[in-house]
Design an enzyme around this catalytic site. Structure first.
Site, PDB file in Angstrom:
ATOM      1  N   LEU A  87       9.074 144.246 105.232  1.00  0.00           N
ATOM      2  CA  LEU A  87       8.926 145.480 104.507  1.00  0.00           C
ATOM      3  C   LEU A  87       7.538 145.879 105.964  1.00  0.00           C
ATOM      4  O   LEU A  87       6.450 146.424 105.536  1.00  0.00           O
ATOM      5  CB  LEU A  87       7.335 144.957 103.727  1.00  0.00           C
ATOM      6  CG  LEU A  87       8.339 144.266 102.498  1.00  0.00           C
ATOM      7  CD1 LEU A  87       7.399 143.635 101.794  1.00  0.00           C
ATOM      8  CD2 LEU A  87       8.727 145.619 102.025  1.00  0.00           C
ATOM      9  N   CYS A  88       7.795 145.257 107.174  1.00  0.00           N
ATOM     10  CA  CYS A  88       7.441 145.993 108.688  1.00  0.00           C
ATOM     11  C   CYS A  88       7.263 147.385 108.790  1.00  0.00           C
ATOM     12  O   CYS A  88       8.765 147.622 108.746  1.00  0.00           O
ATOM     13  CB  CYS A  88       7.247 144.881 109.959  1.00  0.00           C
ATOM     14  SG  CYS A  88       6.171 144.362 110.465  1.00  0.00           S
ATOM     15  N   MET A  96       3.006 140.884 113.325  1.00  0.00           N
ATOM     16  CA  MET A  96       3.935 140.932 113.214  1.00  0.00           C
ATOM     17  C   MET A  96       5.134 140.865 114.588  1.00  0.00           C
ATOM     18  O   MET A  96       5.493 140.543 114.786  1.00  0.00           O
ATOM     19  CB  MET A  96       5.157 141.635 112.641  1.00  0.00           C
ATOM     20  CG  MET A  96       3.955 141.182 110.650  1.00  0.00           C
ATOM     21  SD  MET A  96       3.992 139.421 110.557  1.00  0.00           S
ATOM     22  CE  MET A  96       5.412 138.813 110.557  1.00  0.00           C
ATOM     23  N   GLU A  97       4.760 142.248 115.785  1.00  0.00           N
ATOM     24  CA  GLU A  97       5.386 142.278 116.591  1.00  0.00           C
ATOM     25  C   GLU A  97       4.715 141.523 117.718  1.00  0.00           C
ATOM     26  O   GLU A  97       6.040 140.385 118.504  1.00  0.00           O
ATOM     27  CB  GLU A  97       4.931 143.876 116.987  1.00  0.00           C
ATOM     28  CG  GLU A  97       5.360 144.898 116.501  1.00  0.00           C
ATOM     29  CD  GLU A  97       4.778 145.271 114.494  1.00  0.00           C
ATOM     30  OE1 GLU A  97       5.778 146.785 114.505  1.00  0.00           O
ATOM     31  OE2 GLU A  97       4.158 144.611 114.383  1.00  0.00           O
ATOM     32  N   ASP A 145      19.099 128.232 123.186  1.00  0.00           N
ATOM     33  CA  ASP A 145      19.768 128.940 123.677  1.00  0.00           C
ATOM     34  C   ASP A 145      20.348 129.048 124.684  1.00  0.00           C
ATOM     35  O   ASP A 145      21.352 128.714 125.235  1.00  0.00           O
ATOM     36  CB  ASP A 145      19.378 130.273 123.250  1.00  0.00           C
ATOM     37  CG  ASP A 145      21.417 131.009 123.379  1.00  0.00           C
ATOM     38  OD1 ASP A 145      22.070 130.197 123.235  1.00  0.00           O
ATOM     39  OD2 ASP A 145      22.045 132.044 124.184  1.00  0.00           O
TER      40      ASP A 145
END
Length: 156
Positions: free
Chosen positions: A76-77, A112-113, A127
């Site tokens: 929903l961003c 959110m970013e 990783d």
């Protein structure tokens, strides 16, 4: 009294908030997190001696890419134009501290970013170090501050 949730309608269904009427303002968000690992991995990072190569450089670029892909990952961003993203990685005795800042001039914020940037940078560190430390973990992903928009400034 609880605040009304903006991402659900009257029936409880998820929805994307309509921001068309909001003013375009300069907005900034800062987020942080950490990757917990071993002192041996930190020593390898300091020497740029990991088997996969420059983990910090790759994580920095991955964090920027993560911020840019946030609306593809968080349903929903809103897609917004990012005007700047910085990713700082700092080594301690047993952690990689990650701090990101995202900036835009748009109708909705960049929290959110910034948070996605931290998470993707942290996943990339894991990783890159997993062959040496399979127990490495991301912790404490959080928003530190935001500014701009109708709700104004906020600091943790």
């Amino acid at each position: 009294m609880a605040e009304k949730l903006t991402h659900v309608d009257a029936t409880g269904a998820a929805r994307m908030v309509d921001v068309a009427e909001k003013a375009v303002t300069v907005r900034r968000a800062v987020a942080a997190g950490r990757v917990r690992t071993t002192p041996e991995v930190i020593a390898l990072l300091r020497q740029d001696a990991l088997p996969k190569g420059d983990a910090l450089g790759v994580a920095r670029v991955a964090g920027i890419m993560g911020a840019k892909r946030t609306p593809d990952l968080v349903p929903l961003c809103h897609p917004i134009a990012l005007h700047g993203v910085t990713v700082e990685l700092t080594l301690t005795d047993d952690t990689v501290e990650i701090e990101t800042a995202a900036r835009t001039a748009d109708r909705t914020g960049v929290e959110m970013e910034a948070l996605t940037s931290v998470a993707v940078a942290g996943l990339t560190v894991i990783d890159m170090v997993k062959a040496v430390d399979p127990r490495a973990s991301i912790t404490d992903v959080r928003l530190l501050a935001k500014s701009g928009g109708r709700s104004g400034d906020w600091t943790r």
